[in-house]
Design a protein around this motif. Structure first.
Motif, PDB file in Angstrom:
ATOM      1  N   ALA A  13      23.722 -18.775  54.891  1.00 57.23           N
ATOM      2  CA  ALA A  13      24.533 -19.331  54.286  1.00 57.23           C
ATOM      3  C   ALA A  13      24.939 -21.434  54.551  1.00 57.23           C
ATOM      4  CB  ALA A  13      26.149 -19.326  54.636  1.00 57.23           C
ATOM      5  N   HIS A 193      37.939 -15.314  58.175  1.00 61.28           N
ATOM      6  CA  HIS A 193      38.947 -15.083  56.595  1.00 61.28           C
ATOM      7  C   HIS A 193      39.970 -15.264  56.321  1.00 61.28           C
ATOM      8  CE1 HIS A 193      34.411 -15.201  54.660  1.00 61.28           C
ATOM      9  NE2 HIS A 193      33.906 -14.387  55.618  1.00 61.28           N
ATOM     10  N   LEU A 239      33.180 -25.699  58.172  1.00 59.77           N
ATOM     11  CA  LEU A 239      33.633 -24.338  58.393  1.00 59.77           C
ATOM     12  C   LEU A 239      34.145 -24.003  60.010  1.00 59.77           C
ATOM     13  CD1 LEU A 239      32.030 -21.060  57.480  1.00 59.77           C
ATOM     14  CD2 LEU A 239      32.936 -21.383  59.959  1.00 59.77           C
TER      15      LEU A 239
END
Ligand code: PMV
Length: 337
Positions: A13, A193, A239
């Motif tokens: 990603a 998540h 992140l």
């Protein structure tokens, strides 16, 4: 029924998916952009057979864990429902790279399983339907279906899939992954998540992502390496800021999630130093200690030399990739294999 073999690559990603709006259907809260890693491959063969009493799954020549088998069976169940068949399946899967080192074998694994499984069940799904289905196995697997660079649209309803942003030959970007001995991941990406919205900085990340996506999309399309590299590096840090400031409900003793190891930080410093010395390289990180280094083709030898000099101290190993193909069928035969 025919045995069908498909291959797929894991994807890296560039703009990360972190946080889900639906934990069961793996629907993400944000769009993401990725590139397939040519240097790592999952090869999976599926054959449905009416004489079987249950699904049989072999990974790298051995029986996988109960948890992995259950996930594979659940995915085969989705395929059976779509195809209107009831037969159980034999699944053989092989990874060309070690699992648990921070290269997402679940992405390449579920992409290859989705393609081989649907074909073996007699379905001919288009890329969007395959991507949507792969997503149900593992969120980021949907990005391993298209060739090259992919953009995963979060969507607002049940539909969410990845589409191609640019083909592999668009840009011979070099991706050098430095990975370390497999270590059990303390917190899975699924838990990450789930915990992400508890970070006080999560809303700020989501608000900022529109700009990041636009910058990375444009930089990929225009092959603007300097812009891409800095945006990707800052995005990875974003992140990890969220992870480090997240609360894991089941583990109240943790103040946050730390995926980094000392080697991760050593490489982050090395990258900043290399750039100051004139070697243009950027890093990105996923939910683990592995570091993915990006450079342009003309700097590949210099980067490999610079990283190579650090390896004896760091104890890491290298995997070199360029933008890879999407999932594809490599063999389709009748009867036993
Ligand atoms: O697909 P999952 O649930 O393994 O989540 C992937 C999460 C990251 O690798 C950290 C980011 C991404 O977009 O791939």
């Amino acid at each position: 029924m025919p045995a069908v073999t498909a291959v797929a690559h894991p994807n890296l990603a560039l703009v990360k998916y972190w946080g889900q709006r639906d934990l069961v259907r793996q629907l993400p809260l944000n769009d993401s952009i990725s590139v397939n890693l040519s240097g790592a491959t999952t090869t999976t063969t599926v054959q449905f057979d009416a004489t079987l009493d249950e699904d049989e799954f072999e990974l790298d020549g051995a029986r996988p864990t109960e948890k992995a088998s259950t996930r594979v069976s659940a995915h085969l169940e989705q395929i059976r429902a779509l195809a209107g068949i009831t037969a159980y399946a034999r699944v053989w899967s092989h990874n060309s790279f070690p699992t648990g080192i921070g290269i997402a074998s679940s992405a390449s694994g579920f992409a290859a399983l989705t393609l081989a499984g649907t074909r073996a069940a007699g379905l001919a799904l288009d890329s969007r339907a395959l991507s949507s289905l792969a997503r149900l196995g593992s969120g980021s697997a949907c990005r391993s279906i298209p060739h090259g660079f992919a953009e995963w649209r979060a969507g607002t309803g049940e539909e969410s899939y990845a589409v191609q942003l640019a083909p592999p030959e668009h840009w011979d970007l070099q991706i050098v992954t430095v990975y370390f001995d497999p270590q059990p991941k303390a917190i899975s990406s699924l838990e990450g998540h789930r915990a992400a919205p508890s970070s006080p900085f999560f809303e700020a990340r989501l608000q900022q992502l529109g700009d990041t996506l636009a910058t990375v999309r444009r930089a990929v399309l225009e092959r603007d390496f300097s812009t891409l590299g800095m945006a990707v590096e800052r995005e990875a840090i974003s992140l990890h800021l969220i992870a480090m400031s997240s609360r894991v409900a089941e583990q109240p003793q943790l103040s946050g999630i730390y995926y980094w190891q000392p080697q991760t930080l050593a490489l982050i410093h090395a990258v900043q130093r290399w750039r100051a010395e004139g070697l243009e390289v950027y890093f990105t990180l996923d939910a683990g200690p592995a570091v993915h280094l990006l450079c342009e083709a003309q700097n590949r030898a210099a980067l490999l030399e610079a990283v190579g000099a650090l390896l004896p101290t760091l104890g890491g190993r290298l995997l070199v990739s360029t933008p890879g193909m999407g999932a594809r069928v490599v063999e389709e035969g009748e009867g036993e294999i």
